[in-house]
Scaffold this motif. Sequence first.
Motif, PDB file in Angstrom:
ATOM      1  N   LEU A 284      23.528  33.172  86.228  1.00  9.96           N
ATOM      2  CA  LEU A 284      23.071  31.857  86.660  1.00  9.96           C
ATOM      3  C   LEU A 284      24.151  30.791  86.479  1.00  9.96           C
ATOM      4  N   THR A 285      24.039  29.731  87.238  1.00  5.50           N
ATOM      5  CA  THR A 285      24.958  28.602  87.108  1.00  5.50           C
ATOM      6  C   THR A 285      24.640  27.835  85.830  1.00  5.50           C
ATOM      7  N   ASP A 286      25.585  27.005  85.419  1.00  4.95           N
ATOM      8  CA  ASP A 286      25.363  26.157  84.247  1.00  4.95           C
ATOM      9  C   ASP A 286      24.117  25.290  84.432  1.00  4.95           C
ATOM     10  N   GLU A 287      23.975  24.725  85.619  1.00  5.57           N
ATOM     11  CA  GLU A 287      22.843  23.834  85.888  1.00  5.57           C
ATOM     12  C   GLU A 287      21.517  24.573  85.734  1.00  5.57           C
ATOM     13  N   ALA A 288      21.439  25.798  86.275  1.00  7.32           N
ATOM     14  CA  ALA A 288      20.212  26.584  86.184  1.00  7.32           C
ATOM     15  C   ALA A 288      19.912  26.950  84.735  1.00  7.32           C
ATOM     16  N   LEU A 289      20.939  27.334  83.997  1.00  9.16           N
ATOM     17  CA  LEU A 289      20.758  27.675  82.584  1.00  9.16           C
ATOM     18  C   LEU A 289      20.286  26.466  81.788  1.00  9.16           C
ATOM     19  N   TRP A 290      20.874  25.308  82.076  1.00 10.27           N
ATOM     20  CA  TRP A 290      20.511  24.082  81.359  1.00 10.27           C
ATOM     21  C   TRP A 290      19.048  23.710  81.637  1.00 10.27           C
ATOM     22  N   ASN A 291      18.619  23.875  82.877  1.00  9.60           N
ATOM     23  CA  ASN A 291      17.227  23.587  83.226  1.00  9.60           C
ATOM     24  C   ASN A 291      16.276  24.516  82.481  1.00  9.60           C
ATOM     25  N   LEU A 292      16.629  25.786  82.412  1.00  9.46           N
ATOM     26  CA  LEU A 292      15.797  26.748  81.687  1.00  9.46           C
ATOM     27  C   LEU A 292      15.756  26.414  80.197  1.00  9.46           C
TER      28      LEU A 292
ATOM     29  N   ARG B 152      16.138  23.503  78.796  1.00  4.54           N
ATOM     30  CA  ARG B 152      15.337  22.294  78.581  1.00  4.54           C
ATOM     31  C   ARG B 152      13.839  22.568  78.709  1.00  4.54           C
ATOM     32  N   GLN B 153      13.510  23.712  79.312  1.00  3.79           N
ATOM     33  CA  GLN B 153      12.118  24.136  79.413  1.00  3.79           C
ATOM     34  C   GLN B 153      11.705  25.013  78.228  1.00  3.79           C
ATOM     35  N   GLY B 154      12.634  25.205  77.291  1.00  6.43           N
ATOM     36  CA  GLY B 154      12.323  25.969  76.093  1.00  6.43           C
ATOM     37  C   GLY B 154      12.840  27.392  76.071  1.00  6.43           C
ATOM     38  N   ASN B 155      13.670  27.752  77.029  1.00  8.66           N
ATOM     39  CA  ASN B 155      14.207  29.108  77.091  1.00  8.66           C
ATOM     40  C   ASN B 155      15.426  29.221  76.178  1.00  8.66           C
ATOM     41  N   GLU B 156      15.245  29.792  75.003  1.00  7.08           N
ATOM     42  CA  GLU B 156      16.328  29.901  74.026  1.00  7.08           C
ATOM     43  C   GLU B 156      17.428  30.852  74.501  1.00  7.08           C
ATOM     44  N   ALA B 157      17.042  31.871  75.245  1.00  8.96           N
ATOM     45  CA  ALA B 157      18.036  32.835  75.738  1.00  8.96           C
ATOM     46  C   ALA B 157      19.022  32.165  76.685  1.00  8.96           C
ATOM     47  N   ALA B 158      18.550  31.191  77.438  1.00  9.96           N
ATOM     48  CA  ALA B 158      19.436  30.472  78.362  1.00  9.96           C
ATOM     49  C   ALA B 158      20.489  29.694  77.583  1.00  9.96           C
ATOM     50  N   LEU B 159      20.071  29.070  76.477  1.00 13.28           N
ATOM     51  CA  LEU B 159      21.029  28.343  75.650  1.00 13.28           C
ATOM     52  C   LEU B 159      22.022  29.306  75.010  1.00 13.28           C
ATOM     53  N   ALA B 160      21.561  30.499  74.663  1.00 17.02           N
ATOM     54  CA  ALA B 160      22.452  31.506  74.079  1.00 17.02           C
ATOM     55  C   ALA B 160      23.550  31.894  75.068  1.00 17.02           C
ATOM     56  N   VAL B 161      23.201  31.964  76.342  1.00 15.02           N
ATOM     57  CA  VAL B 161      24.191  32.286  77.368  1.00 15.02           C
ATOM     58  C   VAL B 161      25.203  31.147  77.501  1.00 15.02           C
ATOM     59  N   VAL B 162      24.694  29.913  77.441  1.00 21.85           N
ATOM     60  CA  VAL B 162      25.590  28.754  77.490  1.00 21.85           C
ATOM     61  C   VAL B 162      26.564  28.810  76.309  1.00 21.85           C
ATOM     62  N   TYR B 163      26.036  29.139  75.144  1.00 20.32           N
ATOM     63  CA  TYR B 163      26.871  29.256  73.949  1.00 20.32           C
ATOM     64  C   TYR B 163      27.971  30.295  74.160  1.00 20.32           C
ATOM     65  N   GLU B 164      27.610  31.456  74.630  1.00 22.89           N
ATOM     66  CA  GLU B 164      28.583  32.520  74.837  1.00 22.89           C
ATOM     67  C   GLU B 164      29.616  32.131  75.890  1.00 22.89           C
ATOM     68  N   ARG B 165      29.179  31.350  76.855  1.00 20.01           N
ATOM     69  CA  ARG B 165      30.059  30.945  77.951  1.00 20.01           C
ATOM     70  C   ARG B 165      31.103  29.923  77.501  1.00 20.01           C
ATOM     71  N   TYR B 166      30.745  29.096  76.521  1.00 14.34           N
ATOM     72  CA  TYR B 166      31.614  27.971  76.163  1.00 14.34           C
ATOM     73  C   TYR B 166      32.133  27.968  74.732  1.00 14.34           C
ATOM     74  N   VAL B 167      31.696  28.872  73.888  1.00 11.63           N
ATOM     75  CA  VAL B 167      32.080  28.795  72.478  1.00 11.63           C
ATOM     76  C   VAL B 167      33.589  28.891  72.268  1.00 11.63           C
ATOM     77  N   LYS B 168      34.271  29.751  72.988  1.00  8.69           N
ATOM     78  CA  LYS B 168      35.719  29.882  72.817  1.00  8.69           C
ATOM     79  C   LYS B 168      36.439  28.622  73.273  1.00  8.69           C
ATOM     80  N   ARG B 169      35.973  28.049  74.365  1.00 10.51           N
ATOM     81  CA  ARG B 169      36.589  26.832  74.879  1.00 10.51           C
ATOM     82  C   ARG B 169      36.356  25.670  73.922  1.00 10.51           C
ATOM     83  N   LEU B 170      35.160  25.578  73.378  1.00  7.25           N
ATOM     84  CA  LEU B 170      34.854  24.523  72.417  1.00  7.25           C
ATOM     85  C   LEU B 170      35.690  24.680  71.157  1.00  7.25           C
TER      86      LEU B 170
END
Length: 203
Positions: A8-16, A18-36
């Motif tokens: 999924l795109t960042d936008e789709a993951l962020w929407n999920l 914000r709806q309470g989907n913790e797994a979506a945030l986990a994917v965001v974390y994995e996608r950006y943790v090294k860059r952060l």
Amino acid sequence: MKNGLPQLTDEALWNLYRQGNEAALAVVYERYVKRLYAYGRKFGAEAGLVKDCIQDLFAELLSKPQAVSQTPSVQNYLLKALRRKLLAKSRKSLSGHVFLSADPDEYLFELIPSPEQELIIAQTAQEDCRRVQEAIGKLTKRQQEIIYLKFYHDLDNHSIAEVMSLTYQAVCNLVSKAVKAIRKVLSNPATLLALLHLGYDIA
């Protein structure tokens, strides 16, 4: 479950998220943790502090998904949030360093190469390496941060302004001054090309 989420795109993951989907945030974390982490380390903070700030950031996000606003750029949101946390921490002395003073341009930020980039540097002419270091050393910390965000993270000036809480015009001015300062030292096109491959693209 994360089935299908990594595609999924960042936008789709962020929407999920914000709806309470913790797994979506986990994917965001994995996608950006090294860059952060890479960005956080540029502020001169110890590895443990950067990791703690990243963990704190995502813990806060996890605790209040409904309170988090939509964003046109998840990357910008995360970089800005981490930057804010690190500079807040920097009001205190850490390992002998004081990261922040009354001057908004006085904080630690080192535009230093990664191990991979150091390998490339080792393979280039010593004079070019000296000129690279000289050019970077002439920049203010704020200019170094802007160059890093612009050419390492590929952010445009609007995004940099958002992350660093600056006006768009201020970013344009700082980029222009930084490029002029670097070009005074790096007049050789071959050296500029070397910077491009090192992540110091100033073209």
